[in-house]
Design an enzyme around this catalytic site. Structure first.
Site, short mmCIF file in Angstrom:
data_model
loop_
_atom_site.label_atom_id
_atom_site.label_comp_id
_atom_site.label_asym_id
_atom_site.label_seq_id
_atom_site.Cartn_x
_atom_site.Cartn_y
_atom_site.Cartn_z
N GLU A 261 -4.88 -27.90 28.76
CA GLU A 261 -6.53 -28.05 27.74
C GLU A 261 -5.07 -29.33 27.22
O GLU A 261 -6.63 -29.96 25.91
CB GLU A 261 -5.66 -26.85 26.32
CG GLU A 261 -6.83 -25.70 27.41
CD GLU A 261 -8.24 -25.07 27.32
OE1 GLU A 261 -9.11 -25.85 27.29
OE2 GLU A 261 -8.35 -24.69 27.75
N THR B 5 0.97 -1.29 0.14
CA THR B 5 0.10 -0.17 -0.01
C THR B 5 1.01 1.54 0.00
O THR B 5 0.53 1.63 -0.69
CB THR B 5 -0.61 -0.02 1.47
OG1 THR B 5 -2.12 -1.27 1.69
CG2 THR B 5 -1.25 1.25 1.18
N LYS C 120 -0.45 -6.62 12.77
CA LYS C 120 -2.11 -6.19 12.51
C LYS C 120 -3.65 -6.79 13.20
O LYS C 120 -3.64 -7.62 12.86
CB LYS C 120 -2.33 -6.38 10.63
CG LYS C 120 -2.76 -5.82 10.23
CD LYS C 120 -2.35 -6.06 8.29
CE LYS C 120 -3.85 -4.69 7.82
NZ LYS C 120 -3.68 -4.83 6.84
N SER D 255 1.47 -7.51 -0.45
CA SER D 255 2.11 -8.34 0.14
C SER D 255 1.98 -10.08 0.82
O SER D 255 2.33 -10.82 0.95
CB SER D 255 2.75 -7.70 1.88
OG SER D 255 1.85 -7.63 2.34
N TYR E 138 -7.91 0.81 -3.41
CA TYR E 138 -6.99 1.20 -4.70
C TYR E 138 -5.68 -0.16 -4.92
O TYR E 138 -6.02 -0.95 -5.13
CB TYR E 138 -6.16 1.81 -3.70
CG TYR E 138 -5.44 1.29 -2.44
CD1 TYR E 138 -4.21 0.13 -2.89
CD2 TYR E 138 -6.62 1.23 -0.75
CE1 TYR E 138 -4.23 -0.45 -1.39
CE2 TYR E 138 -5.33 0.93 0.23
CZ TYR E 138 -4.28 -0.18 0.17
OH TYR E 138 -4.54 -1.23 0.74
N THR F 223 1.37 -4.65 4.06
CA THR F 223 0.97 -4.55 5.98
C THR F 223 0.46 -5.98 5.88
O THR F 223 0.48 -6.34 7.39
CB THR F 223 -0.29 -3.59 6.57
OG1 THR F 223 -1.20 -3.64 5.21
CG2 THR F 223 0.34 -1.54 6.62
N ASP F 224 -0.23 -6.52 4.94
CA ASP F 224 -1.39 -7.50 5.06
C ASP F 224 -0.27 -8.96 5.78
O ASP F 224 -0.64 -9.89 6.64
CB ASP F 224 -1.68 -8.06 3.80
CG ASP F 224 -2.72 -7.89 3.41
OD1 ASP F 224 -3.62 -7.08 4.17
OD2 ASP F 224 -3.80 -7.72 2.52
#
Length: 356
Positions: free
Chosen positions: A313, A40, A193, A87, A54, A120-121
């Site tokens: 767990e 981006t 993120k 990305s 975009y 950013t992904d």
């Protein structure tokens, strides 16, 4: 006439001295290389109102640098276009290529810091991979933006300016790979993120390492997990990465999902609910995969604060499974790939997850 000649001579001398002083100042600036990969921060929208709609990876690195003349006062900056991709399309081969280039630059005496522009992904995954594999104390800063440069209130220019400032700073040395977004300095290990439409998208459950205000860094904590110079992993010795996948846990999840995704892999990361919980019907499938040689790593899908305890767990000792500690599933996958280049021993893998 003599006075006029004298004044001209003095002016010429002053100009020469000023030029020499400017050249000396530029010579004294740190050298920072910007490696561009797209995303981006290199994106463009159809109009200034498009902040979420975009096309990514459109603007070349030279234009990004030319659009920030303020950088010339911070460092002597040059750029390289390594990739020009969004990305989410990053592959293991891209990780290897980028990390090897970062490593090569870090070895150069004329390079003081490195900035990587990135979508950013998957930015958090690349930052962690570099943190694990590049042996240098020189600052490495990964940066992106949440809005393209064409948008109103675009954040990319300031993020990049901050990144170059941090990469040029001696204070950033030895702190591992860093991420600068939204005026914050984050650890590449910890940051993730957390939201996709706000400029404050990147968060760490342990908080930022520091802040950047008007180009100056203010530090509040330092990373304690092993990284870069202390790492037992070295990108210069890694040529391929083992196949590691992620299976997502949710209500009514079928056991067949784990069988299909994990078959033939070196490891499978279980993105479990809560404390890496595993549905009762999925346990036999994971046990079968482990008996076939697939490492099973329990992680948590909790967005802003997963923390998986061993033998809570599930009886991890009994099943010979590994827990991901505080790493989210995508970062657990990165560490598993890197660790598996060194060992297939479960106890050793667990040690690595505790230490890194």
């Amino acid at each position: 006439m003599y006075l006029s000649y004298r004044l001209r001579a003095l002016a010429a001398g002053a100009a020469l001295m000023a030029g020499a002083a400017l050249a000396q100042a530029q010579q004294a600036l740190p050298n920072v290389v910007i490696l561009a990969t797209g995303g981006t921060i290199a994106g463009a929208g159809a109009s200034a109102a498009n902040s979420a709609t975009y096309a990514a990876a459109k603007v070349p690195v030279d234009k990004l640098i030319a659009g920030l003349p303020e950088l010339s006062k911070v460092a002597t900056v040059r750029g390289e276009q390594v990739f020009q991709i969004a990305s989410e399309s990053f592959t293991n081969d891209n990780l290897l290529t980028l990390a090897k280039r970062v490593s090569a630059l870090a070895k150069q005496a004329d390079v003081d810091g490195i900035v990587v522009t990135h979508g950013t992904d998957t930015l958090e995954e690349t930052a962690y991979f570099l943190n694990l594999t590049v042996h240098t104390a020189k600052p490495i800063v990964v940066v992106g933006s949440m809005r393209p440069g064409t948008a109103l209130s675009a954040d990319g220019a300031l993020n990049l300016y901050d990144a170059v400032n941090v990469a040029a700073s001696k204070d950033a040395s030895g702190k591992g790979v860093l991420v600068t977004m939204n005026d914050e300095i984050q650890s590449g290990r910890d940051v993730a993120k957390a939201i996709n439409i706000k400029t404050e998208a990147f968060k760490s459950q342990w908080g930022p390492l520091g802040m950047i205000v008007e180009g100056k860094s203010y530090w509040f904590r330092a990373p304690v997990k092993k990284h870069t110079m202390q790492s037992e992993f070295d990108i210069d010795q890694i040529t391929t990465l083992p196949a590691v996948d992620i299976a997502y846990g949710y209500g009514n999840v079928p056991a067949a999902q784990y069988e299909a995704i994990g078959k033939g892999k070196a490891a499978l990361v279980h993105a479990g609910t809560g404390n890496g919980s595993v549905a009762d019907r999925a346990v036999p499938a994971l046990q079968k995969l482990r008996s076939d040689g697939v490492q099973i790593i329990r992680s948590s899908r909790v967005n802003t604060g997963g923390f998986v305890l061993r033998n809570a767990e599930q009886p991890d000792d009994k099943y010979d499974w590994v827990v991901a500690h505080d790493l989210n599933p995508q970062k657990a996958r990165i560490l598993a790939m890197v660790a598996l280049t060194k060992t297939r021993d479960t106890k050793e893998l667990q040690r690595i997850f505790w230490e890194y």
